[in-house]
Scaffold this motif. Structure first.
Motif, PDB file in Angstrom:
ATOM      1  N   VAL A  81       0.851  -1.202   0.000  1.00 47.38           N
ATOM      2  CA  VAL A  81       0.000   0.000   0.000  1.00 47.38           C
ATOM      3  C   VAL A  81       0.887   1.253   0.000  1.00 47.38           C
ATOM      4  CG1 VAL A  81      -1.684   1.344   1.349  1.00 47.38           C
ATOM      5  CG2 VAL A  81      -1.953  -1.135   1.139  1.00 47.38           C
ATOM      6  N   LEU A  82       1.962   1.220   0.792  1.00 47.43           N
ATOM      7  CA  LEU A  82       2.885   2.361   0.834  1.00 47.43           C
ATOM      8  C   LEU A  82       3.460   2.623  -0.555  1.00 47.43           C
ATOM      9  CD1 LEU A  82       4.404   4.387   2.803  1.00 47.43           C
ATOM     10  CD2 LEU A  82       6.297   2.761   2.705  1.00 47.43           C
ATOM     11  N   GLU A  83       3.911   1.547  -1.222  1.00 46.28           N
ATOM     12  CA  GLU A  83       4.575   1.714  -2.525  1.00 46.28           C
ATOM     13  C   GLU A  83       3.607   2.093  -3.641  1.00 46.28           C
ATOM     14  OE1 GLU A  83       7.513  -0.660  -5.646  1.00 46.28           O
ATOM     15  OE2 GLU A  83       6.904  -1.641  -3.791  1.00 46.28           O
ATOM     16  N   LYS A  84       2.433   1.456  -3.648  1.00 47.64           N
ATOM     17  CA  LYS A  84       1.522   1.646  -4.795  1.00 47.64           C
ATOM     18  C   LYS A  84       0.582   2.844  -4.635  1.00 47.64           C
ATOM     19  CE  LYS A  84       2.491  -2.323  -7.113  1.00 47.64           C
ATOM     20  NZ  LYS A  84       3.566  -2.908  -6.355  1.00 47.64           N
ATOM     21  N   LYS A  85       0.279   3.198  -3.382  1.00 46.79           N
ATOM     22  CA  LYS A  85      -0.744   4.232  -3.176  1.00 46.79           C
ATOM     23  C   LYS A  85      -0.199   5.476  -2.462  1.00 46.79           C
ATOM     24  CE  LYS A  85      -5.225   4.818  -0.813  1.00 46.79           C
ATOM     25  NZ  LYS A  85      -6.303   4.120  -0.075  1.00 46.79           N
ATOM     26  N   VAL A  86       0.432   5.275  -1.308  1.00 44.81           N
ATOM     27  CA  VAL A  86       0.800   6.412  -0.453  1.00 44.81           C
ATOM     28  C   VAL A  86       1.962   7.223  -1.044  1.00 44.81           C
ATOM     29  CG1 VAL A  86       1.620   7.098   1.835  1.00 44.81           C
ATOM     30  CG2 VAL A  86      -0.073   5.267   1.616  1.00 44.81           C
ATOM     31  N   LEU A  87       3.058   6.555  -1.375  1.00 44.27           N
ATOM     32  CA  LEU A  87       4.232   7.289  -1.880  1.00 44.27           C
ATOM     33  C   LEU A  87       3.954   7.993  -3.216  1.00 44.27           C
ATOM     34  CD1 LEU A  87       7.118   4.868  -0.829  1.00 44.27           C
ATOM     35  CD2 LEU A  87       6.653   7.140   0.106  1.00 44.27           C
ATOM     36  N   PRO A  88       3.309   7.321  -4.193  1.00 46.03           N
ATOM     37  CA  PRO A  88       3.019   8.044  -5.443  1.00 46.03           C
ATOM     38  C   PRO A  88       2.192   9.304  -5.223  1.00 46.03           C
ATOM     39  CG  PRO A  88       2.701   5.695  -5.754  1.00 46.03           C
ATOM     40  CD  PRO A  88       2.927   5.904  -4.285  1.00 46.03           C
ATOM     41  N   SER A  89       1.241   9.216  -4.273  1.00 45.06           N
ATOM     42  CA  SER A  89       0.401  10.378  -3.972  1.00 45.06           C
ATOM     43  C   SER A  89       1.248  11.513  -3.362  1.00 45.06           C
ATOM     44  CB  SER A  89      -0.706   9.932  -3.023  1.00 45.06           C
ATOM     45  OG  SER A  89      -1.219  11.010  -2.313  1.00 45.06           O
ATOM     46  N   LEU A  90       2.177  11.158  -2.444  1.00 47.13           N
ATOM     47  CA  LEU A  90       3.052  12.184  -1.845  1.00 47.13           C
ATOM     48  C   LEU A  90       4.024  12.760  -2.876  1.00 47.13           C
ATOM     49  CD1 LEU A  90       3.915  10.407   1.554  1.00 47.13           C
ATOM     50  CD2 LEU A  90       2.486  12.460   1.287  1.00 47.13           C
ATOM     51  N   LEU A  91       4.516  11.901  -3.774  1.00 47.47           N
ATOM     52  CA  LEU A  91       5.500  12.346  -4.775  1.00 47.47           C
ATOM     53  C   LEU A  91       4.869  13.168  -5.896  1.00 47.47           C
ATOM     54  CD1 LEU A  91       7.588   9.053  -4.982  1.00 47.47           C
ATOM     55  CD2 LEU A  91       8.482  11.292  -4.262  1.00 47.47           C
ATOM     56  N   ALA A  92       3.542  13.128  -5.983  1.00 47.08           N
ATOM     57  CA  ALA A  92       2.865  13.907  -7.037  1.00 47.08           C
ATOM     58  C   ALA A  92       3.091  15.400  -6.848  1.00 47.08           C
ATOM     59  CB  ALA A  92       1.368  13.589  -7.031  1.00 47.08           C
ATOM     60  N   SER A  93       3.291  15.828  -5.576  1.00 45.63           N
ATOM     61  CA  SER A  93       3.434  17.271  -5.341  1.00 45.63           C
ATOM     62  C   SER A  93       4.880  17.702  -5.052  1.00 45.63           C
ATOM     63  CB  SER A  93       2.524  17.712  -4.192  1.00 45.63           C
ATOM     64  OG  SER A  93       2.816  16.929  -3.047  1.00 45.63           O
ATOM     65  N   LYS A  94       5.788  16.750  -4.829  1.00 46.97           N
ATOM     66  CA  LYS A  94       7.192  17.128  -4.614  1.00 46.97           C
ATOM     67  C   LYS A  94       8.104  15.946  -4.900  1.00 46.97           C
ATOM     68  CE  LYS A  94       8.561  17.840  -0.377  1.00 46.97           C
ATOM     69  NZ  LYS A  94       8.708  18.129   1.058  1.00 46.97           N
ATOM     70  N   LYS A  95       9.327  16.256  -5.331  1.00 43.56           N
ATOM     71  CA  LYS A  95      10.248  15.186  -5.756  1.00 43.56           C
ATOM     72  C   LYS A  95      11.007  14.547  -4.598  1.00 43.56           C
ATOM     73  CE  LYS A  95      11.255  15.949 -10.612  1.00 43.56           C
ATOM     74  NZ  LYS A  95      10.352  17.038 -10.984  1.00 43.56           N
ATOM     75  N   LYS A  96      11.294  15.340  -3.559  1.00 44.10           N
ATOM     76  CA  LYS A  96      12.096  14.822  -2.447  1.00 44.10           C
ATOM     77  C   LYS A  96      11.276  14.876  -1.169  1.00 44.10           C
ATOM     78  CE  LYS A  96      16.755  15.025  -0.624  1.00 44.10           C
ATOM     79  NZ  LYS A  96      18.080  15.614  -0.745  1.00 44.10           N
ATOM     80  N   LEU A  97      11.044  13.722  -0.569  1.00 39.88           N
ATOM     81  CA  LEU A  97      10.195  13.652   0.619  1.00 39.88           C
ATOM     82  C   LEU A  97      11.034  13.706   1.891  1.00 39.88           C
ATOM     83  CD1 LEU A  97       7.810  10.746  -0.503  1.00 39.88           C
ATOM     84  CD2 LEU A  97       7.409  13.209  -0.717  1.00 39.88           C
ATOM     85  N   LYS A  98      10.457  14.324   2.930  1.00 35.74           N
ATOM     86  CA  LYS A  98      11.090  14.322   4.249  1.00 35.74           C
ATOM     87  C   LYS A  98      10.452  13.189   5.053  1.00 35.74           C
ATOM     88  CE  LYS A  98      12.341  17.229   8.170  1.00 35.74           C
ATOM     89  NZ  LYS A  98      12.274  18.526   8.840  1.00 35.74           N
ATOM     90  N   ILE A  99      11.275  12.184   5.419  1.00 40.09           N
ATOM     91  CA  ILE A  99      10.738  10.946   6.001  1.00 40.09           C
ATOM     92  C   ILE A  99      11.414  10.641   7.335  1.00 40.09           C
ATOM     93  CG2 ILE A  99      10.544   8.439   5.657  1.00 40.09           C
ATOM     94  CD1 ILE A  99      10.500   9.018   2.622  1.00 40.09           C
ATOM     95  N   TRP A 100      10.612  10.164   8.279  1.00 46.38           N
ATOM     96  CA  TRP A 100      11.132   9.790   9.601  1.00 46.38           C
ATOM     97  C   TRP A 100      10.651   8.385   9.966  1.00 46.38           C
ATOM     98  CZ3 TRP A 100       8.931  12.203  14.750  1.00 46.38           C
ATOM     99  CH2 TRP A 100       9.646  11.688  15.851  1.00 46.38           C
ATOM    100  N   SER A 101      11.592   7.508  10.290  1.00 47.78           N
ATOM    101  CA  SER A 101      11.282   6.188  10.853  1.00 47.78           C
ATOM    102  C   SER A 101      11.556   6.280  12.348  1.00 47.78           C
ATOM    103  CB  SER A 101      12.172   5.121  10.191  1.00 47.78           C
ATOM    104  OG  SER A 101      12.071   3.899  10.877  1.00 47.78           O
TER     105      SER A 101
END
Length: 257
Positions: A81-101
């Protein structure tokens, strides 16, 4: 023996970053003595000499020292779900994401995020902050060496692409390791950075009281930018997401309003 054990502790810290003095001495010394005697060594000095020069001995030592219950791609359907749905949606508005694990343990989670994200963007665009309270698990995470059981759910193509096999262990390749920065951080006591597009905190909140959970949901919500996503573990559903300015976008995924 006490002096030799202290010397062993110092040498291990220099070599691996793991501080054995943080563990109960009697218990740790017994565990290590039993391990080296089983392998035919006669002293801590002799054992360390081989740890230093033989990756198989080092990896076995690391595996015994850190109790590792984490896995790569744990609950694989959620990562899909993260790969197919969540990340593409976040990447639609910006190329570099700020991510925290957050509460990343021995590093399987942030490395999984990096591997998934590398299917969508170049490695040069990936920067992941990974934090944990325990300095020893952070030291282990930085080394990026894991027993086969940690890779149970990893698809073969990912295993071949991002890991190097060393005897019975697997080492995360350097290009993935370089995308993750590990830091010590206390979820309850320390300040949270702001402006994240994605925060992943899985299978940790179950250990907190209800009050502590509420405090953490507020802090995580404040750390996300509007439209950012919070990804939790499979036993950690938020039953009143609106209270924290979240809306459910999929099972265990919440978007900041």
């Amino acid at each position: 023996m006490p002096q030799e054990y202290e010397e062993f502790i110092r040498n291990i810290k220099v070599l691996t970053g793991i501080d054995l003095s943080l563990y109960k001495e009697g218990q740790m010394k017994r565990r290590l003595t039993s391990l080296y005697e089983k392998r035919g060594y006669r002293s801590f000095r002799e054992y360390f000499k081989d740890i230093q020069s033989n990756s198989k001995v080092l990896n076995e030592f690391l595996d015994r020292m850190t109790i590792n219950v984490s896995e790569f791609y744990r609950n694989a359907k959620r990562w899909e779900v993260l790969e197919k749905k969540v990340l593409p949606s976040l990447l639609a508005s910006k190329k570099k994401l700020k991510i925290w694990s957050a509460a990343c343990s021995t590093g399987e989670e942030p490395y999984t995020i990096a591997m998934i994200l590398s299917n969508l963007v170049p490695l040069s665009q990936i920067e992941i902050l990974a934090t944990d309270l325990d300095e020893n698990v952070i030291a282990r995470a930085k080394m990026g060496v894991y027993p086969e059981r940690s890779l149970n759910e990893v698809p073969d193509d990912i295993k071949n692409k991002h890991f190097k096999k060393e005897d019975d262990f697997y080492r995360v390749k350097d290009e993935i390791k370089r995308t993750v920065t590990f830091k010590k951080h206390n979820l309850l006591a320390d300040r949270f950075e702001q402006g994240f597009d994605l925060v992943v905190c899985r299978n940790v909140l179950i250990y907190f009281t209800e009050d502590a959970k509420c405090l953490l949901y507020d802090k995580f919500s404040a750390s996300l930018k509007s439209g950012g996503v919070f990804f939790v573990g499979s036993t950690e559903q938020i039953f009143n997401p609106g209270k924290y300015e979240f809306e459910t976008i999929d099972t265990f995924f919440y978007k900041k309003k």
